[in-house]
Structures are given as structure tokens and as C-alpha cells.
Design a protein around this motif. Structure first.
Motif, PDB file in Angstrom:
ATOM      1  N   THR A 182       0.826  -1.213   0.000  1.00 50.13           N
ATOM      2  CA  THR A 182       0.000   0.000   0.000  1.00 50.13           C
ATOM      3  C   THR A 182       0.859   1.261   0.000  1.00 50.13           C
ATOM      4  OG1 THR A 182      -0.244  -0.124   2.399  1.00 50.13           O
ATOM      5  CG2 THR A 182      -2.001  -1.075   1.068  1.00 50.13           C
ATOM      6  N   GLY A 222      -6.845  -0.739  -3.315  1.00 51.97           N
ATOM      7  CA  GLY A 222      -6.022  -0.708  -2.115  1.00 51.97           C
ATOM      8  C   GLY A 222      -6.752  -1.297  -0.921  1.00 51.97           C
ATOM      9  N   LEU A 234      -3.616   0.498   4.516  1.00 50.83           N
ATOM     10  CA  LEU A 234      -3.327   1.919   4.365  1.00 50.83           C
ATOM     11  C   LEU A 234      -3.198   2.552   5.753  1.00 50.83           C
ATOM     12  CD1 LEU A 234      -3.171   3.768   1.809  1.00 50.83           C
ATOM     13  CD2 LEU A 234      -5.460   4.525   2.428  1.00 50.83           C
TER      14      LEU A 234
END
Length: 125
Positions: free
Chosen positions: A49, A85, A90
Motif C-alpha cells: 500500500t 487498495g 493503508l
């Protein structure tokens, strides 16, 4: 985007900046499959990520004097690969959607898993 469309091939990318020499292969596989008219998704999770951050992929070069990871990512996207993603990854990397180089779908693993599992083939890189 709350759900991923079923794909012919899903590449779960877990390799990130820590191992740049491994990255081009994943993007070449994705681009080649997409060029052969397969529906391809790359799901970036874990350290991968980080590659989605602003200017991050542009600053990573698998080979001195070679192309950046961003160039390999662009090749895949130009051939029709969809990049998604992992929202949790993240957050684990201290990033938010505002840190991304461009807007992409962000899904938790539980939201992505049903559609990813329905893919014809799943590879982990």
C-alpha cells in the motif's frame, strides 16, 4: 466502490518498497494478462500500500538507471488492470486516502475477499 467485480485474475500484491526487485514481475504479469483481454485486478495490501502514496512509486527503481515502479504500474493500468487498495493496510502504514497519488477503490479485506475469491486465478506477489 463497495464491492469488486469478479476478475479472471487477481494479483494480491504484498511486496512493497522493501523489495523493489520483486515488483516488476507482478506488474508484467498483470499487464500481459490484461493485454490478452483478461479482467485483472491488483489488490495492494501490507507494505504494497505504500506504493500508492504520492510520489512513492516514482522514487523506487528496481534496477539502477532503469524504470521506476511507477512506470511498471502505469504499464499495467494502461493495459486495463484495475488497482484496489486495502483500507486497513493503508491505515497500518500511517496513510489516508488523501496520501494517495490518485483516487482508487479502498476496501477492507472482508469487503474484498468474496469477489477476490471468485476470481478464476489468484496470485500473491
Amino acid at each position: 466502490m463497495s464491492e469488486v467485480q469478479v476478475a479472471d485474475l487477481v494479483i494480491v500484491l504484498i511486496t512493497g518498497p522493501e523489495n523493489p526487485k520483486r515488483l516488476p514481475s507482478a506488474f508484467f504479469l498483470a499487464a500481459t494478462a490484461a493485454a490478452a483481454e483478461q479482467n485483472v485486478i491488483m489488490y495492494f495490501t501490507g507494505p504494497a500500500t505504500e506504493l500508492l502514496g504520492k510520489d512513492k512509486a516514482e522514487s523506487i527503481f528496481p534496477m539502477p538507471g532503469g524504470k521506476s515502479v511507477a512506470a511498471f504500474m502505469n504499464l499495467a493500468e494502461d493495459n486495463g488492470v484495475r488497482i484496489i487498495g486495502c483500507l486497513q493496510s493503508l491505515e497500518l502504514n500511517g496513510m489516508t486516502a488523501d496520501d494517495l497519488s490518485k483516487p482508487i477503490p479502498l476496501l477492507t479485506p472482508s469487503a474484498a475477499l468474496p469477489s477476490l475469491v471468485a476470481a478464476g486465478r489468484v496470485l500473491t506477489c
